[in-house]
Design a protein around this motif. Structure first.
Motif, PDB file in Angstrom:
ATOM      1  N   GLU A 142      -6.055   0.817   3.203  1.00 27.99           N
ATOM      2  CA  GLU A 142      -5.344   1.998   2.697  1.00 27.99           C
ATOM      3  C   GLU A 142      -5.093   1.908   1.189  1.00 27.99           C
ATOM      4  O   GLU A 142      -4.173   2.538   0.674  1.00 27.99           O
ATOM      5  CB  GLU A 142      -4.027   2.176   3.460  1.00 27.99           C
ATOM      6  N   VAL A 143      -5.920   1.118   0.497  1.00 31.79           N
ATOM      7  CA  VAL A 143      -5.833   1.022  -0.963  1.00 31.79           C
ATOM      8  C   VAL A 143      -7.117   1.592  -1.550  1.00 31.79           C
ATOM      9  O   VAL A 143      -8.175   0.945  -1.480  1.00 31.79           O
ATOM     10  CB  VAL A 143      -5.637  -0.440  -1.425  1.00 31.79           C
ATOM     11  N   THR A 192      -2.565   0.997  -7.358  1.00 29.07           N
ATOM     12  CA  THR A 192      -2.346  -0.133  -6.449  1.00 29.07           C
ATOM     13  C   THR A 192      -3.486  -1.131  -6.552  1.00 29.07           C
ATOM     14  O   THR A 192      -3.261  -2.348  -6.652  1.00 29.07           O
ATOM     15  CB  THR A 192      -2.216   0.361  -4.997  1.00 29.07           C
ATOM     16  N   TYR A 201      -0.329  -6.211   2.220  1.00 29.00           N
ATOM     17  CA  TYR A 201      -0.729  -4.809   2.145  1.00 29.00           C
ATOM     18  C   TYR A 201      -1.938  -4.566   3.055  1.00 29.00           C
ATOM     19  O   TYR A 201      -2.673  -5.494   3.422  1.00 29.00           O
ATOM     20  CB  TYR A 201      -1.093  -4.412   0.709  1.00 29.00           C
ATOM     21  N   ARG A 202      -2.110  -3.299   3.412  1.00 23.60           N
ATOM     22  CA  ARG A 202      -3.281  -2.893   4.187  1.00 23.60           C
ATOM     23  C   ARG A 202      -4.416  -2.582   3.211  1.00 23.60           C
ATOM     24  O   ARG A 202      -4.376  -1.571   2.514  1.00 23.60           O
ATOM     25  CB  ARG A 202      -2.975  -1.648   5.013  1.00 23.60           C
ATOM     26  N   ASP A 203      -5.422  -3.444   3.188  1.00 24.61           N
ATOM     27  CA  ASP A 203      -6.518  -3.193   2.258  1.00 24.61           C
ATOM     28  C   ASP A 203      -7.317  -1.960   2.651  1.00 24.61           C
ATOM     29  O   ASP A 203      -8.012  -1.368   1.818  1.00 24.61           O
ATOM     30  CB  ASP A 203      -7.434  -4.411   2.145  1.00 24.61           C
ATOM     31  N   HIS A 205       0.827  -1.216   0.000  1.00 28.33           N
ATOM     32  CA  HIS A 205       0.000   0.000   0.000  1.00 28.33           C
ATOM     33  C   HIS A 205       0.858   1.261   0.000  1.00 28.33           C
ATOM     34  O   HIS A 205       0.367   2.345  -0.342  1.00 28.33           O
ATOM     35  CB  HIS A 205      -0.938   0.011   1.215  1.00 28.33           C
TER      36      HIS A 205
END
Length: 878
Positions: free
Chosen positions: A160-161, A167, A156-158, A128
């Motif tokens: 923060e996408v 991304t 990844y931090r979903d 992210h």
């Protein structure tokens, strides 16, 4: 003491099984991707590390996106590349956009080779926070790497996408790949929390209450347990993980808190030399100051690098930085900037980030210099999006009132152009041109106008560009060589204006003369290319060949491989038209050799297109179809707008000849909307209507294009092939009234080998002339033209069209089914469903449905029963 590390893996057995399965399928040679998604602190990194530690018999590479500002481009890939032996990224920036794909291709090959002696697992953490260059590399790998014994774990931090972001697009592409799995990590269960508390020996804490307050978030639980073991009451109110972290920071001694504040500004990962310099203390004292934070498990030494530290979690670093007042934060950025600069530990992007954040403690002039250095470093790494950001910053910091730096505007425009942001790039080139004109800088004015010309897709008139070119040509300070290049560029721009082709040819001739007088070989090459361009169309073939040979001679004398490639690229369609197929093949092989030496994917794209042209001409249909799809796939990866149009051109000729044009109808319609200036697509649409039996629609389409002496058809490199396509549409739907003007226009070019722009050939004009003559009842003329076509095709080695008069001798009322239509009707009459036919023919059900509808229309039936009866009457059922 805190909880044992293994305790944070409580309740993660299913996810570990997925990661173990990835390792197994990678070892089996298939590879694949596991996407680890979840909120901050849910345990993605720890789970990935555990999985990596369990890998045996495989190489493991680990890269993490930096979770603080100022990260250099391709940061997460650098440790992976170092492990692959790619210690540097030597690329030729002058190659432009192709250089990026050349780099990506090299990395792809290095990853494949790394797995040659055993599987390779690559972990990319915190996606992210990835920079755009890193994301584009991952997108390329998702299309080009597999199948290969390489597995990837992407964490990844979903939360923060953003849904509409690069991304998100890259993640979606990875998820579509074969062998891809997605693991969404959620909070632990109440039972998992209870097991964790028992494992670490914490008593007096209600598992249900702790689970409810933390939502099962492993980091929140771990930090809470740290508080409990330090003596905090279990019933103390806890509102967030950041609040818990701040409570854990509170007891630290002032020297440790100060060191952590500087460390937080440095980033999640930091080394003691710049830390000590920023603290203005000795390295030994800096390390001592950190000891309490190490003991509290807030930071930890980074085992792979001596003297390096890391915050245990990014949220800990964030919590420290959030407590800083703005003035304190700016002061620390100034200290860190000076420390990184003086110790030599800082990357250009780090220095620029800290310099900008430190203002006014760091002057605008110093920050602007740092921003320029960061932009130049990003350009060298082909990270043009990052470079553009830093160029904008440099422009902002150096702007004085209304005055702009034309050179900086040029640099920004070039980075934007290479990043594919064409409209914005052009705006900055035009700004640079205006500024250069105002200051009397003729050289920069010419360079910026030529750069603006690089942003124009040559399919329509661009009056604004012509005005810019005229302004530059009217400036007395433009050097002769640049004046020749401007004239050449104006010739190309004028070509697309209404009735501008004669003027464009005069301008290209003038450009050649100017370049020769200036003695500027580079300008002469540009002028000759413009000359060749402006002479495009059905006429001036000999002059175009002469210009192409002159460019080839210049390129050979200069040793310029890229110019040599371009010369061959322009010679191919002209040599093809005169039937010099041996020379065409030699040109293509020369192009292939240059593309391989240069490892240039854009050049490789052109080689695929031309090899597809040759395969289709020789009648190697399967090879031609495969090459068309391969070229389109590579062209799309390279961001070439013409990639799909070229694919349709190549497949259109091939599918028409084999009765499969219905399979391309949707693509033709979509391409018409996307490329309204390509009139040849309208011709192909008319042919598709005729082939499907929609004779009224086909006739209307032909009539519009024939009207006014073919006024709708530009006399460009597509002109003669477009006439041939219209000829076939007229013959197929028996539109004799429109066949005559097409025949009259095509007849003077009977011995010409027709090419549709560059991607596809339609054979000798005599082949299509023979069919038009037959339709008009001129049977003797048709026989003579057919004999000419057969002779030329034998001479040229053409094998894709057959005899022009085959199948035309029947009565006009007789239904003519293509090979593919007869095949489908036979399958239909034998009782197969559309889905069954799709499997047999290896096409989509939608394509079969379209074929069936066209067959019903052509043979005038309403349903499958009537079609079956018709097929039996005609003896078509095997």
């Amino acid at each position: 003491m805190g909880p044992p590390a293994a305790s944070v893996l409580v309740g993660r057995h299913a996810e570990l099984a997925v990661l173990d399965a990835l390792v197994a399928q990678t070892a089996a040679g298939a590879g694949g991707v596991v996407l680890l998604a979840g909120e901050p602190g849910v345990g993605k990194t720890r789970l990935a590390r555990e999985a990596a530690e369990r890998v045996t018999g495989a190489m493991v590479s680990w890269g993490a996106c930096r979770e603080s500002e100022g990260a250099p481009p391709l940061w997460p890939w650098m440790p992976v590349l170092r492990q692959l032996g790619e210690t540097a990224i030597p690329v030729d920036v002058a190659e432009g956009a192709a250089a990026r794909f050349r780099l990506y291709e090299r990395i792809t090959q290095a990853l494949r080779e790394s797995a040659g002696n055993g599987p390779h697992v690559v972990v990319i953490d915190d996606l992210h926070r990835a920079d755009e260059a890193s994301l584009r590399l991952l997108a390329y790998l998702s299309e080009a790497l597999w199948p290969a014994p390489v597995g990837m774990v992407i964490a990844y931090r979903d939360t923060e996408v953003p849904p509409v972001s690069l991304t998100a697009s890259v993640i979606a592409g990875l998820a579509r790949g074969p062998g891809s799995r997605r693991c969404e990590l959620t909070g632990l269960s109440r039972d998992d929390v209870g097991q964790w508390l028992r494992t670490v020996g914490v008593e007096g804490v209600d598992a249900g209450d702790l689970h409810a307050r933390t939502g099962g978030n492993p980091l929140f639980i771990a930090e809470s347990i740290q508080l409990f073991t330090a003596g905090s009451r279990p019933d103390a109110p806890l509102r967030s993980v950041r609040e818990v972290i701040r409570e854990r920071l509170a007891p630290l001694p002032p020297s440790c808190r100060q060191a952590l504040e500087v460390a937080a500004v440095l980033g999640r990962d930091f080394e003691y030399p710049p830390l000590a310099a920023a603290l203005r203390t000795s390295p030994a004292d800096a390390v001592v100051a950190l000891d309490p934070a190490v003991n509290a498990r807030l930071i930890c030494p980074e085992g792979s690098r001596a003297g390096a530290y890391r915050f245990v979690h990014a949220l800990i670093r964030d919590a420290v930085e959030e407590q800083l007042a703005p003035s304190r934060r700016a002061d620390l950025h100034a200290r860190v900037f000076a420390a990184l600069r003086d110790t030599g530990w800082g990357q250009p992007s780090d220095l620029a980030h800290h310099a900008v954040q430190a203002r006014p403690g760091v002057s605008d002039e110093v920050a602007a210099v740092a921003a320029r250095s960061a932009a130049e470093a990003a350009d060298r790494l082909l990270a043009w999006e990052d470079a553009a950001t830093w160029w904008r910053t440099a422009i902002t910091l150096t702007r004085r009132g209304e005055r702009l730096d034309a050179g900086l505007e040029m640099r920004l425009g070039r980075s934007l152009l290479l990043a594919g942001q064409v409209d914005e790039a052009r705006a900055h080139f035009e700004t640079a041109a205006v500024e250069a004109a105002n200051t009397g800088d003729g050289t920069t004015l010419a360079a910026s106008v030529l750069a603006a010309g690089d942003t124009v897709a040559e399919v329509t008139a661009d009056h604004r560009l012509v005005a810019l070119l005229d302004r530059a040509l009217g400036h007395p300070g433009v050097p002769p060589g640049l004046r020749a290049q401007l004239t050449a560029r104006r010739a190309i721009a004028t070509y697309w204006q209404p009735d501008g082709q004669a003027e464009s040819r005069r301008a290209s001739s003038a450009a050649v003369a100017l370049a020769e007088r200036a003695g500027d070989t580079e300008a002469l090459g540009a002028a000759l290319i413009a000359r060749q361009f402006t002479l495009r169309g059905p006429d001036f073939l000999d002059e175009r060949l002469s210009a192409g040979l002159a460019v080839l001679d210049i390129a050979t004398r200069l040793g310029d491989q890229d110019l040599r490639f371009r010369a061959h690229q322009w010679l191919v369609p002209d040599r093809y038209q005169i039937g010099a197929l041996d020379q065409v093949k030699a040109d293509v092989e020369q192009m292939a050799a240059i593309a391989e030496t240069r490892r240039n994917p854009l050049q490789r794209w052109w080689v695929l297109i031309y090899r597809g042209l040759l395969a289709g001409f020789a009648g190697r249909d399967a090879e031609a179809e495969e090459l068309a799809h391969d070229a389109a796939a590579l062209g799309r990866r390279l961001g070439q707008p013409a990639a799909d149009a070229y694919r349709i051109g190549q497949l259109g000729r091939l599918y028409w000849a084999t009765g499969r044009l219905a399979e391309l109808e949707d693509d033709i319609i979509e391409a018409q909307e996307r490329f309204p200036g390509l009139v040849t697509l309208r011709c192909l649409h008319a042919l598709a209507d005729a082939a499907a039996g929609r004779n009224a629609d086909a006739s209307r389409g032909i009539e519009v294009l024939v009207a006014g002496g073919f006024a709708a058809l530009p006399r460009d490199s597509l002109y003669l092939a477009s006439l041939a396509i219209l000829a076939e549409a007229a013959v197929t739907c028996r539109a004799a009234d429109m066949a005559r003007p097409i025949l009259d226009e095509l007849a003077p070019y009977a011995p010409r080998n027709l090419i549709q722009g560059v991607p596809s050939g339609w054979g000798a004009a005599a082949w299509h002339i023979a069919r038009l003559e037959w339709l008009l009842g001129r049977r003797r003329d048709a026989a003579r033209s057919a004999a000419t076509a057969r002779r030329l095709h034998r001479l040229w080695g053409a094998g894709g069209l057959g005899d022009p008069l085959t199948g035309l001798g029947r009565d006009a009322a007789t239904v003519r089914l293509s090979r593919r239509q007869a095949e489908i009707l036979n399958l239909l009459a034998s009782g197969q469903s559309n889905s069954e036919m799709a499997v047999v023919l290896e096409v989509s059900v939608h394509t079969v449905e379209r074929h069936v509808a066209n067959i019903f229309l052509k043979i005038s039936v309403r349903n499958r029963a009537e079609a079956t009866a018709w097929a039996h009457r005609q003896g078509l059922v095997s």
